[in-house]
Structure formats: structure tokens, C-alpha cells
Write an enzyme that holds these catalytic residues in place. Sequence first.
Site, PDB file in Angstrom:
ATOM      1  N   VAL A  44       1.073  -0.834  -0.102  1.00  0.00           N
ATOM      2  CA  VAL A  44      -0.141  -0.079  -0.351  1.00  0.00           C
ATOM      3  C   VAL A  44       0.853   1.486   0.563  1.00  0.00           C
ATOM      4  O   VAL A  44       0.567   2.144  -0.486  1.00  0.00           O
ATOM      5  CB  VAL A  44      -1.110   0.118   1.179  1.00  0.00           C
ATOM      6  CG1 VAL A  44      -2.151   1.533   0.850  1.00  0.00           C
ATOM      7  CG2 VAL A  44      -1.931  -1.026   1.078  1.00  0.00           C
ATOM      8  N   CYS A  45       2.204   1.055   0.684  1.00  0.00           N
ATOM      9  CA  CYS A  45       2.757   2.502   1.022  1.00  0.00           C
ATOM     10  C   CYS A  45       3.201   2.808   0.045  1.00  0.00           C
ATOM     11  O   CYS A  45       3.850   3.709  -0.413  1.00  0.00           O
ATOM     12  CB  CYS A  45       3.968   2.097   1.945  1.00  0.00           C
ATOM     13  SG  CYS A  45       3.119   2.355   3.706  1.00  0.00           S
ATOM     14  N   THR A  46       3.838   1.581  -1.243  1.00  0.00           N
ATOM     15  CA  THR A  46       4.521   1.695  -1.742  1.00  0.00           C
ATOM     16  C   THR A  46       3.761   2.442  -3.521  1.00  0.00           C
ATOM     17  O   THR A  46       3.907   3.547  -4.102  1.00  0.00           O
ATOM     18  CB  THR A  46       5.295   0.214  -3.285  1.00  0.00           C
ATOM     19  OG1 THR A  46       6.068   0.093  -2.274  1.00  0.00           O
ATOM     20  CG2 THR A  46       5.799   0.568  -3.765  1.00  0.00           C
ATOM     21  N   PHE A  49       3.161   6.312  -2.340  1.00  0.00           N
ATOM     22  CA  PHE A  49       4.239   7.539  -2.727  1.00  0.00           C
ATOM     23  C   PHE A  49       4.552   7.415  -3.898  1.00  0.00           C
ATOM     24  O   PHE A  49       4.665   8.056  -4.226  1.00  0.00           O
ATOM     25  CB  PHE A  49       5.676   6.325  -2.055  1.00  0.00           C
ATOM     26  CG  PHE A  49       5.465   6.574  -0.874  1.00  0.00           C
ATOM     27  CD1 PHE A  49       5.415   7.122   0.748  1.00  0.00           C
ATOM     28  CD2 PHE A  49       7.104   7.788  -0.561  1.00  0.00           C
ATOM     29  CE1 PHE A  49       5.618   6.834   2.119  1.00  0.00           C
ATOM     30  CE2 PHE A  49       7.729   8.471   0.692  1.00  0.00           C
ATOM     31  CZ  PHE A  49       6.920   7.667   2.046  1.00  0.00           C
TER      32      PHE A  49
END
Length: 220
Positions: A44-46, A49
Site C-alpha cells: 500500500v505504501c509503495t 509514495f
Amino acid sequence: MGLRINETAPDFTADSTEGEIRFHKWMGDSYAILFSHPRDFTPVCTTEFGAVAQLVPEFEKRNTKVLGVSVDSVDDHVKWKRDIETVAGTPANFAIIDDTSLNVSKAYDMLPADFYLPDADRTPAHSATVRTVFIIGPDKKVRLTMSYPMSVGRNFAEIVRALDAVQATDGEPIATPANWVPGQDVIVALSLDDEQAEAKYGKLDKQLPYLRYAKQPEQA
């Protein structure tokens, strides 16, 4: 108690993918968006970002600097940026700070006060609450915060919209209505009576005695 609206955002010094950052000095007279993540190399973070990488030109138009916070090392961030750029299809032209110490996460109250976090074998679940967005004004005051659970990817179009609303209302006795986007009418504050409001903003659209719309004023 977490950081409240209009509190001064804590200053800090941290290593980052763009060298040492002293936060308040780094901001200068810009707005800043501080967005935090619990771990590098997480799915999710990828994607999030990656969304930020695509929006960097939009933030620059708005005199806004973006700064990622992740609880891993600069070396890991540099490696992770390659994945981010693959997903985004564009360079990730923003700094990510090293918060392995959790100093920033704690200063911004993104972790429970009594939460134990191991130094070794730390998993995303250990720092799950580190999923917060702060919009900070040039005066270093917190303008807006948003926190998300691990399972919900952030809507960065909404973050841009919220930034636009913050900037449109900064220093003006106006507010934005639900679902407002730039160019739409704004709500005049009740601190101005009708005569004062019309002298300042022109003809009002008075839908209720306490709900008065005016054209969005031009920003300097």
C-alpha cells in the site's frame, strides 16, 4: 493527546534521502505536507509514495514541499525509491527521512505513548499507527491532519483538494463547503455582518441567515 490544529509542528533534525533535514529551516516560507508510513517495501505504501511522485509538480505549483517519513534507514529508502519509480512511472523527487529511532513518529504523536516497539525484527504491524498526513503552514502551524488504517490507501487527490482549501482560506474570514474545489463559491464567516461581507466579497448568495456564499476571492 495528538497534535491539534494551529499547534506549532514539532521541529526536528533527521537524515534523509536528500541529506540532513532541519525541518523548520527546510520548510522556509513554504507549506509542507508530512506523510508517514510504517515500513518500506510494503504494497500500500509503495502505491501511495508513487502517487506522491506523480503529484510533485502540483505541490510545487502550490508552494508546498512534501516529506515522507518511514521507520527505516536511508539506505533502504534509496532502494525502495526504485520500486516507487517503477510503480509511478516517474522519478520520486521528494525526500524520505530516516525515522528508525521513531523520534519523529513520537514527536508527532503517531504512536501510543506506552507502545513497545522492538529494535530488531520490527514489522509493519508494530508501527501501524504511523499512517498520518499533516499539512503545515509557512508559520509552522498544523493546518490539517488525516490518519488512516493499514488497509486503506490514501486518496492524494483529496489531500491536494484539502491543501487548496487550506490555502484559499488562510488569513481570510471564509470557509469552504462540503466537496468544494477551487473556483467554486466559498462561505463567508459569521464574524462579518452582511454589509461588511458584501463590502469585502461582493454580492452574497444568502441561502440561510448563517449560510452565505460569495465568489472565491483571488489569491495574491
